[in-house]
Enzyme design. Structure first.
Site, PDB file in Angstrom:
ATOM      1  CG  ASP A 107      37.246 -18.208 -16.881  1.00  7.30           C
ATOM      2  OD1 ASP A 107      38.472 -18.263 -17.087  1.00  7.30           O
ATOM      3  OD2 ASP A 107      36.742 -17.620 -15.918  1.00  7.30           O
ATOM      4  CB  SER A 110      32.283 -24.007 -11.321  1.00 14.89           C
ATOM      5  OG  SER A 110      32.283 -22.821 -10.565  1.00 14.89           O
ATOM      6  CG  ASP A 163      41.364 -13.238 -19.744  1.00 18.27           C
ATOM      7  OD1 ASP A 163      41.828 -12.422 -18.911  1.00 18.27           O
ATOM      8  OD2 ASP A 163      40.310 -13.885 -19.546  1.00 18.27           O
TER       9      ASP A 163
HETATM   10  C1  GLA Z   1      39.361 -15.384 -14.075  1.00 19.61           C
HETATM   11  C2  GLA Z   1      38.652 -14.652 -15.192  1.00 19.61           C
HETATM   12  C3  GLA Z   1      39.397 -14.851 -16.511  1.00 19.61           C
HETATM   13  C4  GLA Z   1      40.873 -14.503 -16.371  1.00 19.61           C
HETATM   14  C5  GLA Z   1      41.465 -15.195 -15.170  1.00 19.61           C
HETATM   15  C6  GLA Z   1      42.875 -14.750 -14.888  1.00 19.61           C
HETATM   16  O1  GLA Z   1      39.306 -16.765 -14.276  1.00 19.61           O
HETATM   17  O2  GLA Z   1      37.334 -15.143 -15.317  1.00 19.61           O
HETATM   18  O3  GLA Z   1      38.786 -14.083 -17.526  1.00 19.61           O
HETATM   19  O4  GLA Z   1      41.044 -13.123 -16.330  1.00 19.61           O
HETATM   20  O5  GLA Z   1      40.699 -14.950 -13.986  1.00 19.61           O
HETATM   21  O6  GLA Z   1      43.719 -15.135 -15.922  1.00 19.61           O
END
Ligand code: GLA
Length: 423
Positions: free
Chosen positions: A198, A153, A63
């Site tokens: 997320d 969460s 991401d």
């Molecule tokens: C965490 C981060 C996301 C992403 C994932 C790995 O969840 O909050 O932004 O980088 O790790 O894919």
């Protein structure tokens, strides 16, 4: 006694035998939250909302490299039951933590002793900075997304918070904009330099399908999963923490790799181009970048494989993703290797890989529909035999993004009618 009864079809829809339990669970949840509200804040909540956690099906750490992620909003979610206030005070009670917190919208600062409330404070602070006139509220927060397990969460709490503010303050955010603002709250207020994955998934999730998210332009396509394949979360029970972890180092190494390759983000190089130019990079940076470039490619293949139900491709792609995560990106952990072995030996497994940031937390398996129970039993036994810990193993459904929940007041007996198709 009054029982608020949810009418939200997305939550109550019965999609599988396991989901038959949902109305009863929701009723219990509503009653528990309502009781806590009365005891902790006095009176009744008037606005209820939910926002989901997420699991990534392919695309670890792509991401923040502006790449693709195949992601699923899940039916583990955060609920906020709120009552608007006339003043600019926010009073909170976390049912999971049995802790109260609160702040004034005029003076929002970080709460060192109540880290969980910082997600709420952060969203309030960012919304105000964007010019939204916020009203205060009293609220009970309850989540079924396990904390620090890689199922987002925090994003679920941020997204639910933004949804409550929309409702009590009388404005509406576009879902992608909401995701951006929630991410900003986490980056700038909470101090975790996460990507958009997320918050995007929690704010834009679609019931019944995964999302193929393009983190460059923040567009997404829905991706249906083939019938007969279930997504099963397996939790190492080994908590990971993003802030202060190696997450920031990985991000920095990817940024360095992109700079040395003369591009804005690793998303911009194809595998062939990367193969040709890899030697320009220091060895460790090259390993990190190779993982991202390969993983990004796997996301597109996985979207096709999951829709087509191509088991061989799912198995190969998930295996390559886990291998790269351990050897190139180095976000594995011994507990993850042990759980991976347990998952791959269990009946009905199609493939399995890491989830979230890695370093422990949850993993994800693709399992044949009719073997979920046997799979879960086997994983629990095998992991327990090795680690002495029983892991949480549960199938998840693709859930919708944030929703306000509607309720009617009635007797408990009214609940029986909820399972009808038109409620
Ligand atoms: C965490 C981060 C996301 C992403 C994932 C790995 O969840 O909050 O932004 O980088 O790790 O894919």
């Amino acid at each position: 006694m009054l029982f608020p009864v949810p009418l939200n079809a997305a939550i109550l829809q019965i999609q599988s035998p396991e989901r038959m339990k949902a109305p009863a669970l929701n009723t219990l949840r509503i009653e528990t939250i309502t009781t806590a509200f009365r005891e902790q804040l006095g009176g009744e909540p008037a606005v209820w909302c939910r926002a989901p956690g997420r699991v990534d099906l392919m695309g670890s750490h792509t991401d923040y490299n502006l790449g693709y992620v195949l992601t699923l909003a899940i039916d583990r979610d955060t609920w906020i039951a709120a009552r608007p206030r006339e003043d600019r005070v926010v009073r909170l009670y976390s049912l999971n933590l049995a802790k109260a917190g609160g702040f004034e919208l005029e003076h929002i600062s970080r709460a060192p002793g109540a880290a969980w409330s910082n997600y709420v404070r952060g969203v309030a602070s960012v919304l105000q900075a964007e010019g939204f006139a916020l009203k205060g509220f009293d609220a009970v927060v309850h989540s079924t997304v396990p904390m620090s397990s890689g199922l987002s969460s925090s994003a679920a709490l941020e997204c639910a918070t933004a949804t409550v503010f929309e409702s009590v303050s009388g404005f509406t955010l576009d879902p992608v904009e909401k995701a951006r603002l929630c991410q900003r709250a986490e980056n700038q207020f909470v101090g975790v330099n996460c990507g958009i994955l997320d918050q995007y998934t929690s704010c834009c999730g679609q019931a019944g399908c995964a999302l193929l998210l393009d983190c460059r332009d923040l567009s997404s396509q829905t991706v249906p999963l083939a019938d007969g394949i279930r997504v099963v979360i397996c939790d190492t029970k080994f908590k990971r923490k993003l802030a202060g972890s190696e997450y920031g180092q990985r991000r920095a190494q990817c940024g360095k790799g992109a700079r040395l390759l003369g591009i804005k983000a690793l998303r911009e190089v194809s595998l062939d181009q990367f193969n040709a130019r890899e030697k320009q990079l220091p060895a460790e940076v090259a390993r990190r970048c190779r993982f991202i470039v390969e993983e990004n490619d796997r996301v597109l293949r996985m979207a096709k494989a999951l829709t087509a139900g191509d088991e061989a491709a799912i198995r190969a792609l998930t295996a390559a993703s886990f291998k790269g995560a351990c050897t190139l990106y180095e976000i594995g952990a011994p507990v993850m290797v042990t759980l991976m072995e347990a998952m791959l030996q269990a009946p009905g497994v199609i493939g399995a890989r890491q989830a979230g940031a890695g370093f422990g937390g949850c993993m994800v398996a693709f399992v044949r529909d009719d073997t979920v129970e046997a799979f879960s039993r086997s994983v629990r036994q095998a992991y327990h035999a090795q680690m002495g810990i029983t892991p949480e193993v549960y199938a998840v459904e693709a859930a919708a993004g944030p929703e306000l929940l509607s309720f009617v007041c009635g007797q408990a007996s009214t609940l029986a009618g909820l399972e009808g198709p038109d409620r």
